[in-house]
Scaffold this active site. Structure first.
Site, PDB file in Angstrom:
ATOM      1  N   ASP A 221       0.839  -1.197   0.000  1.00  0.00           N
ATOM      2  CA  ASP A 221       0.000   0.000   0.000  1.00  0.00           C
ATOM      3  C   ASP A 221       0.880   1.255   0.000  1.00  0.00           C
ATOM      4  OD1 ASP A 221      -2.704   1.361   0.522  1.00  0.00           O
ATOM      5  OD2 ASP A 221      -1.500   2.072   2.198  1.00  0.00           O
ATOM      6  N   LYS A 225       1.328   4.230  -3.065  1.00  0.00           N
ATOM      7  CA  LYS A 225       1.223   5.681  -2.848  1.00  0.00           C
ATOM      8  C   LYS A 225       2.504   6.393  -3.282  1.00  0.00           C
ATOM      9  CE  LYS A 225      -2.124   5.039   0.832  1.00  0.00           C
ATOM     10  NZ  LYS A 225      -2.228   4.704   2.273  1.00  0.00           N
TER      11      LYS A 225
END
Lengths: 341, 341
Positions: A221, A225
């Site tokens: 994750d 980003k």
């Protein structure tokens, strides 16, 4: 602006709530009149070219589980692709869950929206992590905008800060805590002197971590980003394959105790310098990045303005929906500017 | 853009350095071609309608102490008011020292610039703290822009963040550490267990505090910044007279030790809610605002996007000059947009 909303979970419903509650203000202050002409969920779609009654759609979800149950506007079993292709609209808001392996079905939704001339606002990290350089090109080719503020920092305007607040300056490097779940786990390990497994269980109990915590604890994750930031802010054409990723499973209580002795703590830091990296990193407890709980924090190093850190919650339905709204307003203004010139 | 630069101290010279070193980039990326047609310092002025040679002006300052010593362009003893009135330019950059009691001479410079149709970028908190609502009106009346990003947070884009990054949202309250000197003193008292007087002396030795530290330690500098934020971000028509101010002279080692026992620390916090206040306040060491050293930090609470904190150095010549440059670019873009519509 006519909008197709694909995904009717917490973020989609929060966006509807904001549109309902702040209708007058948005019209008056920004001349923004969002008209949601289609909503797609797992049961099908609801379509009304004049703009759906959002209160009714929210009730339908609660009572029947799908907007497709609407007698007047429901299309049971209609797929998102079908809705995106067939419904006339200026923009698609895509808020379906992230799939970091195939990016689907979000990727197909976005491509179809582009092909049919629709601007796209998404909160889905999958398509961006795997194909942002290509998607940017595709948007340009189709003469539409792609925006994704909600993918980094949820409501915290990390991408906008870097793009709009440091005009005339140049961002040299970026580092930050980009995942709230791992930050919660590491903070708990440090504060309560517990093991990774104990902290993970606590996070799962509180709903901070999923049953399968891979996306968070193994760093994917955060890496997604990081890819989004590198493309948007620093114009690097990279995907998640270009990120060196190490998660926090191997961080031991001993590691954290050793760091604490030196006035330091261990955080999962994503950094963009020559290369892109996500790895557990020892930082001083006095570093502005050393935030606790589920907070996110990003430090930008710029040529003239120095170092700036921005801190905020990295999750939340209303928060993420507020980022979607910002993106829609940005697209509206860009269209207006374009029509003038 | 033709610019009159009033004040030739660290910030003014840093701006000249940036204009020199990034000339090509500014022209290419922003179409921005700053031409400094006049510089005013204590010795007089230098004027060249074609744009002064900035390298030469920097040398003159070093060697002769004033730009007015220039053989070809110098005007020994010319006052700033005279220069602002007589020299043709689109904008004035005003970087003279802050006077919180009378706001002069900055206030007269700004009014004169307005009256002669010049946009103004200032880093001078005096005129803004005492008369920002009136100055905003006066700028509107004269159809020019007033910008002052460098007054809050130096290079840290606090004002821009609030104005540009939370579109469609509403900021409900603001609180923050707005003065680096007092933050340094309080951090030292906490960390080294020393008294206020000892910490103040250390700060003076390092150049963080002035010989007369009133502006900083009695809270006036923080209050001035609070007034600027309240006007710019929240549209409150207030001046420094509307701020309840208490400085840090009375904060004892005992106060700080008591706070530490509870996992807290004492910071000089400025806050905008119903009222405007600057006062020593106990906050948790886990609060993102709990930054050490000479850092500044501001937390914005917004309706949908939640709480965001922005942290950075609140001082520095190059940093502040980068804020002046941002303001000039903003004015340039506003002019361009206006010409189109």
């Amino acid at each position: 602006m006519r909008i197709i909303l694909v995904g009717w979970g917490v973020v989609g419903q929060s966006l509807a709530q904001i549109c309902l509650h702040r209708k007058k203000e948005l019209a008056k202050k920004y001349g923004f009149r969002p008209r949601i002409v289609a909503i797609v969920d797992k049961g099908g779609a609801a379509i009304d070219p004049k703009g759906l009654d959002l209160e009714q759609m929210l009730s339908l979800k609660k009572e029947k589980g799908t907007v497709a149950a609407s007698k007047q506007y429901g299309c049971l079993g209609m797929s998102a692709l079908e809705a995106i292709e067939s419904v006339e609209a200026e923009a698609m808001v895509e808020v379906t869950p992230t799939n970091i392996e195939t990016a689907e079905p979000g990727l197909s939704y976005i491509k179809t929206a582009f092909r049919t001339g629709k601007h796209v606002v998404t909160t889905n990290k999958g398509p961006l992590a795997l194909a942002l350089p290509a998607l940017t090109e595709l948007a340009d080719y189709n003469n539409v905008y792609l925006r994704f503020s909600g993918t980094v920092g949820a409501g915290t305007p990390v991408l906008e800060f870097a793009k709009n607040c440091l005009q005339g300056d140049r961002i040299i490097s970026v580092k930050g805590i980009l995942n709230g779940t791992t930050n919660y786990i590491l903070s708990e390990m440090d504060e309560k002197h517990i093991t990774f497994d104990e902290a993970l269980k606590a996070a799962q109990k509180l709903g901070y971590a999923e049953a399968d915590p891979t996306m968070d604890v193994d760093g994917y994750d955060a890496a997604a980003k990081l890819v989004i930031m590198a493309n948007w802010i620093m114009d690097k054409k990279v995907t998640i394959k270009d990120v060196k990723i190490r998660g926090i499973r191997d961080v031991s209580s001993q590691n954290i105790a050793d760091a604490a002795k030196k006035g330091c703590t261990i955080k999962l830091i994503g950094s963009i310098e020559e290369t892109l990296k996500v790895e557990p990193t020892q930082i001083s407890k006095h570093d502005p990045l050393a935030v606790d709980g589920a907070l996110n924090a990003v430090t930008f190093v710029s040529e003239s303005a120095g170092e700036q850190t921005i801190i905020g919650l990295g999750a939340g339905g209303t928060e993420t929906a507020s980022a979607v709204l910002r993106d829609l307003l940005d697209i509206k203004q860009n269209i207006a500017n374009k029509m003038i010139t």
